[in-house]
Write an enzyme that holds these catalytic residues in place. Structure first.
Site, PDB file in Angstrom:
ATOM      1  N   LYS A 136       0.850  -1.194   0.000  1.00 58.97           N
ATOM      2  CA  LYS A 136       0.000   0.000   0.000  1.00 58.97           C
ATOM      3  C   LYS A 136       0.888   1.248   0.000  1.00 58.97           C
ATOM      4  O   LYS A 136       1.912   1.274   0.692  1.00 58.97           O
ATOM      5  CB  LYS A 136      -0.894  -0.027   1.246  1.00 58.97           C
ATOM      6  CG  LYS A 136      -1.920   1.096   1.301  1.00 58.97           C
ATOM      7  CD  LYS A 136      -2.824   0.935   2.531  1.00 58.97           C
ATOM      8  CE  LYS A 136      -3.896   1.991   2.615  1.00 58.97           C
ATOM      9  NZ  LYS A 136      -4.789   1.807   3.769  1.00 58.97           N
ATOM     10  N   SER A 194      -9.704   1.807   2.728  1.00 57.33           N
ATOM     11  CA  SER A 194      -8.812   2.538   1.864  1.00 57.33           C
ATOM     12  C   SER A 194      -7.755   1.682   1.156  1.00 57.33           C
ATOM     13  O   SER A 194      -7.163   2.148   0.191  1.00 57.33           O
ATOM     14  CB  SER A 194      -8.101   3.615   2.683  1.00 57.33           C
ATOM     15  OG  SER A 194      -7.273   3.026   3.679  1.00 57.33           O
ATOM     16  N   SER A 238      -9.907  -0.564   6.935  1.00 58.86           N
ATOM     17  CA  SER A 238      -9.314  -0.434   5.599  1.00 58.86           C
ATOM     18  C   SER A 238      -8.585  -1.646   5.041  1.00 58.86           C
ATOM     19  O   SER A 238      -8.233  -1.646   3.866  1.00 58.86           O
ATOM     20  CB  SER A 238      -8.366   0.761   5.563  1.00 58.86           C
ATOM     21  OG  SER A 238      -9.117   1.927   5.393  1.00 58.86           O
TER      22      SER A 238
HETATM   23  N1  GLN Z   1     -13.178   4.212   6.156  1.00 53.39           N
HETATM   24  C1  GLN Z   1     -12.625   4.622   7.402  1.00 53.39           C
HETATM   25  C2  GLN Z   1     -12.183   6.064   7.302  1.00 53.39           C
HETATM   26  O1  GLN Z   1     -12.428   6.641   6.317  1.00 53.39           O
HETATM   27  C3  GLN Z   1     -11.476   3.766   7.770  1.00 53.39           C
HETATM   28  C4  GLN Z   1     -10.271   4.024   6.950  1.00 53.39           C
HETATM   29  C5  GLN Z   1      -9.089   3.214   7.362  1.00 53.39           C
HETATM   30  O2  GLN Z   1      -9.225   2.173   7.997  1.00 53.39           O
HETATM   31  N2  GLN Z   1      -7.921   3.718   7.021  1.00 53.39           N
HETATM   32  O3  GLN Z   1     -11.626   6.633   8.183  1.00 53.39           O
END
Ligand code: GLN
Length: 494
Positions: A88, A163, A187
């Site tokens: 990532k 994400s 994410s």
């Molecule tokens: N979707 C959640 C957010 O927008 C979690 C994102 C994540 O785990 N990085 O914060």
């Protein structure tokens, strides 16, 4: 065993890491050959999927040759030596652009490696490239990325989740054998669920965050995204362990996670939290999860309903704490220390003007929304009402889990309330987007380990994920039950 295509060639990119490890070890296949096969497949399918921001072929081929040498000389060969992996794009690899999905870092080249990157290198893995993600990991669809769109390989009109959408799409489309992502509120697990693969968020402190671009430091955790549970176990072992450079890293031995696989799950006590089966959950998701719970029972687990009464406050609590930490962490992007810098033109532009323009131009809408939210909830006069209150509720959520784990080994829930949604469907409705993580957020707040694994398909043919939650540092038991479930369902071949 290897899948042979019509031309009689092995479809190397379709295999798991543990299948490939055998072929590499017996030298039927070289890491270089495997790595080249992956790039060939990426070239053919990249336009459709868009999983990668940066491909690092020039590095990968060298690393593959080095792995082949290690294997040939039987020197320092680890279980994943020679296996290609996607990373990532919020983890630093020395001298490789690390964008974090943002214009702000679109030209940032780190001078050092993240701790996980060093571990992967020591084990001889091969870096295919950096994968697309929501900007600064804020999002659930990978659509907030400044750089590109990533599509779900199961239906390219739908999002891959986020994400870590690029990492999940890369594995699901066989563009990588393994990948790693980060999980602040879901994410890793939510994209794994939407892409029909396995994704694990380890216990907070299990994997070093050193060199991970910080979003919300008390929630962020790095973990594996893989084709099956066995690969997840092996990769977790590689990246886990104490790191003095991360003050929240925990100094505990890393178990042999493979030793938990192939054990039966008789009499393991699994709780089903009733708060996770509320209205609004998709009916295909509901029926797949019900069937999965039945399967676990058939395999000998003891299933009972439990209650986590503060679950309904988790999303609200998260959206106070995560933006508060983000507003602090992202203060460092000022046009001086890292990445993007706005042009300073005209007599009225002083240093403050440069800071302002840099942040205005460098961050996207979602990141700005979070910075404003966080700055507000931390400001004097609001701190007690929002931030402090949220921290107290966070403790109540953790205590719910502590209470339940006194009598249970694991919990089972859906990973996401719906299968993957259409690209564009929720991007203008932040609240709807935030609800995608309703089932994954509580364990980030509590710091508990969690896995998502495939458990069926919706009527539209989209993958559904099952979430297993364990007690602190009980990743082994999670993997044990996940493996038993996978081996006894057809979903492993989804
Ligand atoms: N979707 C959640 C957010 O927008 C979690 C994102 C994540 O785990 N990085 O914060």
């Amino acid at each position: 065993m290897p899948i042979i295509n019509r031309a009689g060639e092995m479809e190397l990119h379709t295999l798991t890491a543990h299948e490939l490890a055998k072929l590499l070890r017996s030298r039927e296949v070289s890491s270089e050959e495997l790595t080249r096969a992956l790039y060939e497949h990426i070239e053919k399918t990249d336009e459709e999927i868009g999983a990668y921001i940066t491909l690092t072929k020039y590095i990968a081929i060298e690393q593959a040759k080095e792995a082949d040498k290690r294997i040939k000389e039987k020197r320092g060969v680890a279980p994943l030596t020679g296996i290609p992996i996607a990373i990532k794009d919020n983890m630093c690899i020395k001298d490789v652009r690390t964008t974090c999905g943002s214009k702000m870092l679109s030209n940032f080249i780190p001078p050092y490696n993240a701790a996980v990157i060093n571990k992967l290198r020591e084990n001889g893995l091969v870096f295919l490239g950096k994968t697309n993600m929501d900007e600064f990991a804020m999002g659930s669809s990978t659509e907030t990325s400044y750089l590109k769109v990533t599509r779900n390989p199961w239906d390219t009109n739908t999002i891959p989740g986020g994400s870590s959408g690029g990492s999940a799409a890369a594995v699901a489309s066989d563009q990588a054998i393994l990948s790693i992502g980060s999980d602040t509120g879901g994410s890793i697990r939510q994209p794994a669920s939407h892409c029909g693969i396995v994704g694990m968020k380890p216990t907070y402190g299990r994997v070093s965050r050193y060199g991970l671009v910080a979003f919300a430091s008390s929630l962020d955790q790095i973990g594996p995204l893989t084709k099956d549970v066995q690969d997840c176990a092996v990769l977790l072992e590689v990246i886990s362990g104490y790191d003095p450079l991360d003050s929240t890293s925990v100094n505990m031995n890393v178990p042999d996670y493979m030793s938990f696989l192939n054990k039966d799950i008789k009499n393991i006590k699994i709780g089903v939290p009733k708060e996770y089966f509320v209205e609004g959950i998709d009916k295909d998701v509901k029926s797949s999860i019900k069937a999965a719970i039945k399967k676990l029972e058939e395999l000998g687990a003891i299933i009972e309903e439990v209650s986590l009464p503060h679950t309904e406050y988790a999303v609200a609590t998260y959206y106070i704490i995560a933006p508060a930490e983000a507003s602090s962490n992202l203060a460092r992007y000022d046009g001086v220390k890292y990445g993007y810098r706005a042009k300073v033109e005209g007599a009225d532009k002083d240093l403050l003007g440069m800071y302002e323009d840099t942040r205005k131009e460098g961050f996207g809408a979602e990141v700005k929304r979070r910075i404003m939210l966080g700055t507000h909830t931390l400001s004097s006069g609001y701190y007690d009402a929002y931030y402090l209150k949220a921290q107290k509720v966070r403790t109540l959520i953790k205590q719910d889990f502590d209470q339940v784990f006194k009598g249970f080994d694991l919990l089972v829930t859906p990973t996401s309330p719906t299968p993957a949604f259409k690209i564009g469907e929720k991007i203008d409705d932040p609240l709807q987007m935030y609800l995608s993580d309703i089932f994954t957020i509580p364990t980030n707040l509590a710091g508990l380990p969690t896995i998502s694994l495939p458990c069926g398909l919706s009527k539209n043919g989209l993958p559904i994920g099952l979430q297993l939650i364990g007690n602190y540092f009980d990743e082994g038991r999670i993997l044990q039950v996940a493996h038993a479930f996978e081996q006894n369902t057809k979903s492993s071949s989804l």
